[in-house]
Motif scaffolding. Structure first.
Motif, PDB file in Angstrom:
ATOM      1  N   LEU A 255       0.667  -1.463   0.062  1.00 24.51           N
ATOM      2  CA  LEU A 255       0.006   0.021  -0.168  1.00 24.51           C
ATOM      3  C   LEU A 255       0.782   1.358  -0.199  1.00 24.51           C
ATOM      4  O   LEU A 255       1.907   1.214   0.708  1.00 24.51           O
ATOM      5  CB  LEU A 255      -0.890   0.236   1.225  1.00 24.51           C
ATOM      6  N   GLU A 256       0.423   2.218  -0.815  1.00 24.77           N
ATOM      7  CA  GLU A 256       1.080   3.624  -0.438  1.00 24.77           C
ATOM      8  C   GLU A 256       0.203   4.291   0.217  1.00 24.77           C
ATOM      9  O   GLU A 256      -0.880   4.633   0.082  1.00 24.77           O
ATOM     10  CB  GLU A 256       1.050   4.124  -1.896  1.00 24.77           C
ATOM     11  N   VAL A 257       0.819   4.730   1.293  1.00 24.71           N
ATOM     12  CA  VAL A 257       0.067   5.685   2.324  1.00 24.71           C
ATOM     13  C   VAL A 257       0.307   7.017   2.028  1.00 24.71           C
ATOM     14  O   VAL A 257       1.398   7.534   1.667  1.00 24.71           O
ATOM     15  CB  VAL A 257       0.720   5.318   3.626  1.00 24.71           C
ATOM     16  N   PRO A 258      -0.730   7.879   2.040  1.00 23.43           N
ATOM     17  CA  PRO A 258      -0.606   9.290   1.595  1.00 23.43           C
ATOM     18  C   PRO A 258       0.254  10.116   2.451  1.00 23.43           C
ATOM     19  O   PRO A 258       0.628   9.719   3.657  1.00 23.43           O
ATOM     20  CB  PRO A 258      -2.217   9.584   1.666  1.00 23.43           C
TER      21      PRO A 258
ATOM     22  N   GLY B 228      -3.243   1.871   6.267  1.00 24.12           N
ATOM     23  CA  GLY B 228      -3.309   2.636   4.865  1.00 24.12           C
ATOM     24  C   GLY B 228      -3.337   4.197   5.283  1.00 24.12           C
ATOM     25  O   GLY B 228      -3.372   5.020   4.473  1.00 24.12           O
ATOM     26  N   GLY B 229      -3.256   4.389   6.543  1.00 32.09           N
ATOM     27  CA  GLY B 229      -3.658   5.683   6.827  1.00 32.09           C
ATOM     28  C   GLY B 229      -3.946   5.892   8.400  1.00 32.09           C
ATOM     29  O   GLY B 229      -3.353   5.601   9.159  1.00 32.09           O
ATOM     30  N   VAL B 230      -4.584   7.212   8.720  1.00 28.92           N
ATOM     31  CA  VAL B 230      -4.887   7.290   9.855  1.00 28.92           C
ATOM     32  C   VAL B 230      -6.754   7.133  10.018  1.00 28.92           C
ATOM     33  O   VAL B 230      -7.133   7.383   8.664  1.00 28.92           O
ATOM     34  CB  VAL B 230      -4.682   8.560  10.683  1.00 28.92           C
ATOM     35  N   LYS B 231      -7.125   7.286  10.896  1.00 23.51           N
ATOM     36  CA  LYS B 231      -8.722   7.460  11.137  1.00 23.51           C
ATOM     37  C   LYS B 231      -9.332   8.465  10.631  1.00 23.51           C
ATOM     38  O   LYS B 231     -10.094   8.466   9.971  1.00 23.51           O
ATOM     39  CB  LYS B 231      -8.984   7.082  12.754  1.00 23.51           C
ATOM     40  N   GLU B 232      -8.886   9.669  11.202  1.00 27.32           N
ATOM     41  CA  GLU B 232      -9.565  10.590  11.078  1.00 27.32           C
ATOM     42  C   GLU B 232      -8.606  12.041  10.567  1.00 27.32           C
ATOM     43  O   GLU B 232      -7.345  11.958  11.131  1.00 27.32           O
ATOM     44  CB  GLU B 232     -10.444  11.550  12.066  1.00 27.32           C
ATOM     45  N   ASP B 233      -8.962  13.159  10.100  1.00 27.14           N
ATOM     46  CA  ASP B 233      -8.166  14.308   9.891  1.00 27.14           C
ATOM     47  C   ASP B 233      -7.941  14.844  11.146  1.00 27.14           C
ATOM     48  O   ASP B 233      -8.726  14.640  11.958  1.00 27.14           O
ATOM     49  CB  ASP B 233      -8.679  15.225   8.687  1.00 27.14           C
ATOM     50  N   LEU B 234      -6.965  15.686  11.324  1.00 26.58           N
ATOM     51  CA  LEU B 234      -6.577  16.455  12.513  1.00 26.58           C
ATOM     52  C   LEU B 234      -7.900  17.544  12.683  1.00 26.58           C
ATOM     53  O   LEU B 234      -8.677  17.994  11.898  1.00 26.58           O
ATOM     54  CB  LEU B 234      -5.237  17.075  12.383  1.00 26.58           C
TER      55      LEU B 234
END
Lengths: 379, 192
Positions: free
Chosen positions: A102-105, A171-177
């Motif tokens: 996976l490419e993580v943003p 693949g990323g994080v749960k929510e944006d900051l």
């Protein structure tokens, strides 16, 4: 019966210098940072031999991973190193991402990096506080926990939980900051800078503290490597090794930061390397805050992750050292085997070496300087 | 990447549900994709050097993602490990971990090695039968192998021959069975 007792007494009196006293510390001992038992054999005040016993907190986390799907396992990794939860989550997610290719943003990596470095500071602050207590200083714990609390409040605002975040996802994080994140971070960085300096001034050069930690529990670099020691403990022994630099993962190659290294490998070096590391972490956070740009926070992943068949081993630098995850997948929705290479586990092994010929009064100071978290030692 | 998995997802659950009950779903489903091999240049260089260093041993080489893999006979473990540590072309001074994986028909012991000097990494693997698993110890090579081996003995029952102190580490004395193995049930056992 009576006669027998007198007999043994005289016998032992004859060879008094040979008789060791066995002293049992723990499992419930305030200075063991959890449930850890240490048995020491004493000759007078000298420790002849030390034998650590672990496993009181063994929950079979690795086995439990085999029947949860990939998203659920993140919660189990929260509970391994329960002082640096985000670093544990990151390690598992990285292992799964590596298998899945996976490419993580970018933005997700910046968020992860900022939070993990903050977690490192929080973890070192906890170490700072309790290490002061171990060495007999009452006040550092109040200052250490004050700084840690600031970070935890920010975590609460970002992730929704003070400790068991379950925030970093495959693949990323749960929510944006949150919207006010930049403002809060600006204040937090200022406060932490001031706080770290204050903590440093409060304890590091204290005459009593120096007496208790300088030259105590030394280990040289070669022996430390032989034991598999990693993290601040290895760097204190003069080995310049940091996974963030030697095998950069994520976006760590974009930051300019130093690796603090000790010279003597004693308790004070282990302590002070951590103080210096907090400053480096702050510098990473500042750089990351400047570089971070808006964007996606997670790659597109199926709800039920099914990594391809294969095995991946990843290394990350957790606050305690080289945190590795060995993930074997059979192509199903649950991992076939998860093995955690916990830094505390390897670091704690070296205690037999550190305590040999030390004074019994130093045992607690030496143990504290390893900064163990039993959650990841026992798993 | 994004559209391909979705089509696969729609048919998989059915096949899975059938196979689930009796045991774990079969590991080797024909259509299971495999993780790609992606050695970096250090890995490539290492896989070129390894056969020269270990020319006296019967070793099978392969790769798992970015790590070079050497599959070794159990009896050769101490010697191979010693050479891996002492040969200056390899210089594997740092043992990351020893992990046992239970493949039911065999137990696989994985030694993850790293060289702080040469900055390369590899995995040494060896397989033993689960009925009588014996692997010679590597504690003579890396002192750090001690607890990793004791844990492997505890959870998987692998006997590391000549280990100086193979007492239970994470389990209590007298625990019956090997909880790491696939055959060990999750809940149907009596807790003390």
């Amino acid at each position: 019966m009576v006669q027998k007792v007198t007999e043994t007494r005289t016998q032992s009196a004859d060879r008094l210098d040979e008789v060791d006293m066995m002293l049992n510390m723990g499992p419930q001992h305030p200075s063991t940072h959890g449930v850890f038992r240490l048995v020491v054999w004493l000759d007078g005040e000298r420790i002849v031999k030390a034998e650590p016993h672990i496993g009181y907190l063994h929950r079979g986390s690795e086995k439990l991973c085999e029947r949860e799907d990939y998203a659920q396992i993140i919660t189990l990794f929260d509970r391994l190193d329960y002082v640096a939860n985000l670093n544990g989550e990151l390690a598992f997610c990285m292992a799964a991402e590596k298998l899945m290719g996976l490419e993580v943003p970018e933005r997700a990596w910046y968020i992860r990096t900022i939070l993990c470095e903050l977690n490192r500071i929080a973890s070192h602050m906890l170490f700072y506080g309790v290490y002061g207590l171990d060495a007999g200083a009452m006040s550092p714990v109040l200052y250490g926990f004050r700084e840690r609390e600031r970070i935890i409040l920010l975590f609460e605002a970002v992730t929704g939980a003070r400790m068991m975040h379950n925030y970093i996802r495959i693949g990323g994080v749960k929510e944006d900051l949150p919207d006010d994140f930049n403002k809060r971070m600006a204040t937090l960085i200022d406060e932490l800078k001031h706080g770290i300096d204050e903590c440093d001034r409060l304890l590091s050069r204290s005459e009593i503290f120096l007496e208790r930690t300088k030259g105590v529990g030394t280990i040289d670099g070669k022996t430390a490597i032989d034991y598999g020691v990693s993290g601040p403990m290895l760097r204190a022994a003069g080995v310049k090794e940091d996974v963030r630099v030697s095998e950069p993962y994520g976006i760590y190659d974009r930051f300019d930061f130093g690796i603090p290294v000790g010279t003597n490998g004693d308790c004070w070096d282990r302590y002070y390397v951590r103080i210096l590391e907090m400053r480096e972490s702050l510098s990473i956070i500042e750089q990351a805050m400047q570089q971070m740009e808006p964007g996606d926070i997670a790659a597109k992943v199926r709800r039920i992750a099914r990594p391809p068949k294969g095995e991946a081993f990843i290394r990350t630098e957790s606050p305690r050292g080289d945190f590795g995850v060995f993930l074997v997948s059979d192509g199903g929705d649950k991992p076939y085997r998860v093995k955690v290479r916990a830094p505390s586990f390897a670091n704690l092994q070296a205690i037999t070496h550190l305590l040999r010929d030390a004074y019994i009064a130093d045992a607690v100071v030496v143990l504290g300087s390893i900064d163990i978290i039993l959650g990841e030692v026992d798993r | 990447m994004s559209d391909e998995p979705v089509s696969e997802d729609s048919e998989k659950p059915k096949a899975e549900a059938k196979a689930e009950k009796p045991a774990r779903p079969a590991r080797k489903e024909p259509e299971t994709p495999t993780a790609p091999v992606m050695l970096d240049e250090r890995g490539e260089a290492l896989s070129g050097v390894l056969p020269k260093v270990f020319s006296d041993f019967e070793i099978e080489y392969s790769a798992a993602m970015d790590e070079v893999v050497a599959i070794v006979k159990p009896k050769d473990i101490p010697e191979v490990c010693r050479i891996a540590k002492e040969d200056e072309r390899l210089n594997f001074d740092y043992l990351r971990s020893i992990s046992v994986v239970d493949y039911e028909e065999r137990l696989e012991v994985n030694y993850h090695l790293f060289s702080l000097e040469n900055r390369h990494k590899m995995v040494i693997k060896t397989s033993v039968s689960p009925d009588d698993p014996h692997v010679p110890t590597a504690t003579g090579v890396w002192r750090g192998a001690d607890w990793h081996e004791r844990e492997g003995h505890d959870l998987f029952g692998v006997v590391f021959d000549d280990h100086p102190n193979l007492k239970p580490l994470v389990l209590y004395e007298g625990f019956e069975g090997f909880p790491g193995r696939k055959s060990f049930p999750f809940h149907e056992y009596e807790e003390w």
